[in-house]
Design an enzyme around this catalytic site. Structure first.
Site, short mmCIF file in Angstrom:
data_model
loop_
_atom_site.label_atom_id
_atom_site.label_comp_id
_atom_site.label_asym_id
_atom_site.label_seq_id
_atom_site.Cartn_x
_atom_site.Cartn_y
_atom_site.Cartn_z
CB SER A 190 -0.95 -0.03 1.22
OG SER A 190 -1.83 1.06 1.20
CB THR A 191 1.56 3.88 2.56
OG1 THR A 191 0.19 3.97 2.91
CG2 THR A 191 2.21 5.26 2.58
CG HIS A 217 -4.34 -1.06 -0.36
ND1 HIS A 217 -3.97 -1.06 0.96
CD2 HIS A 217 -4.88 -2.28 -0.59
CE1 HIS A 217 -4.27 -2.23 1.51
NE2 HIS A 217 -4.82 -2.99 0.58
CG MET A 310 -0.38 3.78 6.36
SD MET A 310 -1.36 5.29 6.21
CE MET A 310 -2.46 5.12 7.62
CG ASP A 313 -5.58 -5.78 2.90
OD1 ASP A 313 -6.14 -6.85 3.21
OD2 ASP A 313 -5.57 -5.31 1.75
#
Length: 372
Positions: A190-191, A217, A310, A313
């Site tokens: 993600s991030t 994401h 972050m 998940d």
């Protein structure tokens, strides 16, 4: 008493500046210290406002987001910057460029259509946690544990990894596992993910004998442009996944924004499928959804790689992969922009090892060669 996080808000729209100020001011730990209508004005305010974080519009007159970001990185390379971009083709393309130039993350602007209250709530839910993550040290009078604090922006390459046999940043002993043949690699992130993928994928051989399936994401449009960008950098075939597509060796398929992606076995073939099931971990696509399907189809011949991001998940999906005999690698803390997702997997004792980003491709290729 904890100090409030001081935010410099840069956007050419007075309406957006007002709406965002209202959204952020509703949190007692945040303060919009000042605003600016374009990048040139923002740069003149940096020294006096001394913000802890900048929210930066992508498209502005006089000096746009990319020009402003480049200058901020020259002056204050450690200052967190979150891009605020529109869900358009150009907005997505410029945002990906901003991430490559050193923006810490991005949040999509609310659209002009639909319920504005719902749209603002979405922005609140996405933006405020990011601000608090990147400015955790501002809020904490006592430093938080290192595993919880994201490092400031740093350009790749990152520091060298500790070996798999000597994992760092976790007290959980990692029991050795027998390595099995790898038939698929599945990656969740993600991030910080776009830059991490840009560092990882070009190191993988064009003759990779297995497919790679990825959840990053991102919203629609962004994932397609990310895939196109990565395709120009990798020797492998990189594209968004499509429903019914047969997975083949040497292919990298990224879950489209807005859809869960899974794998399904049909006879001797494995195909991708997409669905619009409810978000998991507030995400669609979700890493957990893909990882669970990989565990079901590939059993012990799956290699999962959980990378910067972050939240957590991917934790439940990694549990499924471990339970079916697959292997799991986690990106280490030092090379992660945010160690939330890999950190959750490591703390649960699921990872076979923690690997720094520059060493990750080598470890993946070594595992793929087992049994071949």
């Amino acid at each position: 008493m904890a100090t409030k996080i001081r935010i410099l808000l840069v956007d050419d729209s007075a309406v957006i500046r007002r709406l965002l100020t209202d959204v952020l001011s509703g949190d007692p730990t945040l303060e919009v210290a000042d605003t600016a209508a374009n990048g040139r004005i923002a740069l003149t305010k940096l020294a006096t406002v001394k913000p802890d974080l900048v929210i930066l519009d992508v498209e502005m007159p006089e000096m746009d987001g990319l020009e402003t970001l480049t200058e901020i990185r020259k002056r204050q390379p450690r200052l967190p910057v979150i891009m605020f971009s529109s869900l358009t083709e150009r907005g997505a393309a410029v945002t990906l460029e901003a991430l490559a130039l050193g923006a810490n993350d991005y949040v999509a602007k609310p659209s002009n259509s639909g319920n504005m209250s719902t749209a603002l709530q979405r922005v609140r839910d996405e933006l405020i946690p990011r601000i608090k993550t990147f400015c955790r040290d501002v809020l904490a009078p006592i430093p938080a544990p290192a595993a919880e604090r994201p490092p400031a922006f740093k350009a790749w390459p990152t520091p060298a990894s500790t070996p798999v046999s000597a994992p760092r940043s976790t007290p959980v002993p990692l029991a050795p596992r027998l390595r099995q043949r790898v038939d698929v690699i599945t990656i969740g992130l993600s991030t910080g993910g776009p830059n991490a993928l840009a560092a990882l994928l070009p190191q993988l051989s064009a003759q990779l004998p297995v497919p790679i399936v990825i959840v990053q994401h991102m919203p629609p449009i962004f994932t397609r442009l990310l895939a196109e960008r990565l395709a120009t950098q990798s020797a492998l075939s990189v594209a968004e996944g499509t429903a019914g597509e047969i997975l083949r060796p040497g292919q990298i398929r990224i879950a489209p924004g807005g859809s869960h992606m899974i794998v399904e076995r049909q006879g001797a073939q494995v195909r991708l499928q997409l669905n619009q099931d409810e978000p998991e971990n507030s995400c669609r696509p979700a890493v957990d959804v893909l990882f669970r399907s990989v565990a079901e189809v590939y059993r012990g011949n799956a290699l999962a790689v959980i990378m910067t991001g972050m939240g957590q998940d991917g934790l439940r999906g990694c549990e499924a992969i471990q339970q079916t005999g697959g292997s799991i690698l986690a990106q280490d803390e030092a090379s992660s922009v945010v160690w939330g997702m890999p950190g959750a997997v490591v703390k649960a004792g699921l990872a076979d090892g923690q690997i720094a980003l520059p060493q990750l491709a080598r470890e993946i290729l070594a595992r793929v060669r087992v049994g071949r």
